[in-house]
Design an enzyme around this catalytic site. Structure first.
Site, short mmCIF file in Angstrom:
data_model
loop_
_atom_site.label_atom_id
_atom_site.label_comp_id
_atom_site.label_asym_id
_atom_site.label_seq_id
_atom_site.Cartn_x
_atom_site.Cartn_y
_atom_site.Cartn_z
N GLU A 113 -31.95 1.46 -20.99
CA GLU A 113 -31.18 0.50 -21.79
C GLU A 113 -31.41 -0.94 -21.32
O GLU A 113 -30.57 -1.81 -21.54
CB GLU A 113 -29.67 0.82 -21.73
CG GLU A 113 -29.26 2.17 -22.27
CD GLU A 113 -29.39 2.33 -23.79
OE1 GLU A 113 -29.86 1.38 -24.46
OE2 GLU A 113 -29.05 3.41 -24.29
N HIS B 101 -22.84 -0.10 -18.81
CA HIS B 101 -22.83 0.83 -19.94
C HIS B 101 -22.49 2.22 -19.40
O HIS B 101 -23.10 2.67 -18.43
CB HIS B 101 -24.20 0.87 -20.64
CG HIS B 101 -24.39 2.11 -21.46
ND1 HIS B 101 -23.56 2.42 -22.52
CD2 HIS B 101 -25.25 3.14 -21.37
CE1 HIS B 101 -23.94 3.57 -23.05
NE2 HIS B 101 -24.96 4.04 -22.36
N HIS C 284 -20.68 6.42 -20.54
CA HIS C 284 -20.30 7.38 -21.58
C HIS C 284 -18.86 7.80 -21.31
O HIS C 284 -18.60 8.92 -20.85
CB HIS C 284 -21.23 8.59 -21.53
CG HIS C 284 -22.67 8.26 -21.83
ND1 HIS C 284 -23.67 9.21 -21.80
CD2 HIS C 284 -23.26 7.09 -22.18
CE1 HIS C 284 -24.83 8.63 -22.12
NE2 HIS C 284 -24.61 7.34 -22.34
N GLU D 269 -1.75 -3.25 -22.38
CA GLU D 269 -2.71 -4.05 -21.59
C GLU D 269 -3.91 -4.52 -22.43
O GLU D 269 -4.59 -5.47 -22.06
CB GLU D 269 -3.29 -3.18 -20.45
CG GLU D 269 -2.35 -2.94 -19.29
CD GLU D 269 -1.95 -4.23 -18.61
OE1 GLU D 269 -2.85 -5.00 -18.24
OE2 GLU D 269 -0.75 -4.48 -18.49
N HIS E 141 -21.79 7.52 -28.70
CA HIS E 141 -22.62 7.30 -27.51
C HIS E 141 -21.81 6.79 -26.31
O HIS E 141 -21.80 7.45 -25.27
CB HIS E 141 -23.76 6.34 -27.87
CG HIS E 141 -24.71 6.07 -26.75
ND1 HIS E 141 -25.98 5.58 -26.92
CD2 HIS E 141 -24.59 6.22 -25.40
CE1 HIS E 141 -26.58 5.45 -25.76
NE2 HIS E 141 -25.75 5.83 -24.81
#
Ligand code: 2HA
Ligand code: ZN
Length: 274
Positions: free
Chosen positions: A115, A139, A141, A169, A210
């Site tokens: 990525e 990044h 999952h 929050e 994703h």
């Protein structure tokens, strides 16, 4: 945070351990990058390795000459603490921002994360918007945010308002909302472009089916955004499983939080009923 390379390494080690403990990074899922303070590589003797220049396939003029600590392609985040030099590396972009070379790490082969384009696009846009303050991109999952994208028809206003309503929050942490990016091929330049477009206004983007991407001035800041959004998604899913949402933060209650903390929310989202 970044006065030395060892400090930087320990922060990435801690963050990857926390990501693994949270269950956000199965197998080789997830990737982390930090834009390094130039002081680090001016003084750092360890950066003597020089790979050939490798074309990025996209242009990053804003990042020309910058160095990044980046997790490795196909590597497990949970193994970073065992051998950082095998699982992460330092890359340098050339003066055109079109190529990179490896200065340190990736000792078991491979190179930066699949990525990389999404990370560099995110760094480029957030460096501009934050006037150089933001340096970290994560990044992962995270399961509850992913599950939401299977359970619901979402877009940017809907996911933002839903998360705000399900955990107080959220509007404090991301008053500008959460960008929703429809499914695109992982690692693609299309996904990198769509994410960067959203990150012009926001610091967190959910990738349909994703995962999630967040940016911040440091790894803690980016991690915190994901943690809070993930908890709101969990609250929603558990509430649905526990009989359905009977109560949630109202628009008036969210407005009261905005006033109290002097926030600048996306008002088109705040005033919308979902
Ligand atoms: O690094 O998470 O999106 C593996 C991934 C690809
Ligand atoms: Zn991923």
């Amino acid at each position: 945070m970044q006065n030395s390379f060892p400090n930087c390494l320990s922060e990435i080690i801690k963050t990857s351990r926390d990501i693994w403990s949270k269950g956000w990074a199965e197998a080789n899922a997830g990737n982390i990058s930090v834009r390094l303070d130039p002081e680090i590589f001016q003084t750092e003797v360890a950066f003597e390795q020089r790979s050939d220049w490798i074309a990025l396939g996209m242009d990053f003029p804003v990042l020309a000459g910058e160095c990044f600590l980046v997790s490795g392609r196909g590597k497990y985040l949970r193994n970073i603490e065992l051998s950082p030099e095998k699982n992460i590396g330092v890359i340098e972009l050339d003066n055109s921002g079109r190529k990179y070379r490896v200065l340190w790490g990736y000792e078991s082969g491979g190179g930066p994360t699949s990525e990389l384009l999404a990370h560099l696009k995110a760094h480029a846009i957030r460096k501009k918007v934050s006037k150089g303050v933001e340096r970290a991109v994560i990044h992962v999952h995270s399961p509850n945010l992913i599950t939401l994208t299977y359970a619901l028809d979402l877009d940017t206003p809907r996911i933002s308002k839903l998360l705000w309503e399900m955990h107080a929050e959220c509007i404090v942490m991301f008053p500008e909302g959460v960008e929703f990016v429809l499914w695109m091929l992982p690692g693609s330049s299309e996904l990198a472009d769509a994410t960067a477009k959203g990150l012009q206004r926001r610091r967190i983007a959910v990738w349909q089916f994703h995962g999630v991407v967040a940016t911040g001035r440091n790894l803690d800041a980016a991690f915190g955004l994901i943690d809070v959004a993930e908890k709101a998604a969990e609250n929603y899913l558990k509430t649905m499983a526990g009989g359905g949402v009977k109560n949630k933060l109202t628009t008036q209650q969210l407005q009261a939080i905005v006033k109290h903390f002097n926030l600048k929310p996306d008002t088109s989202i705040l005033n919308m009923e979902i």
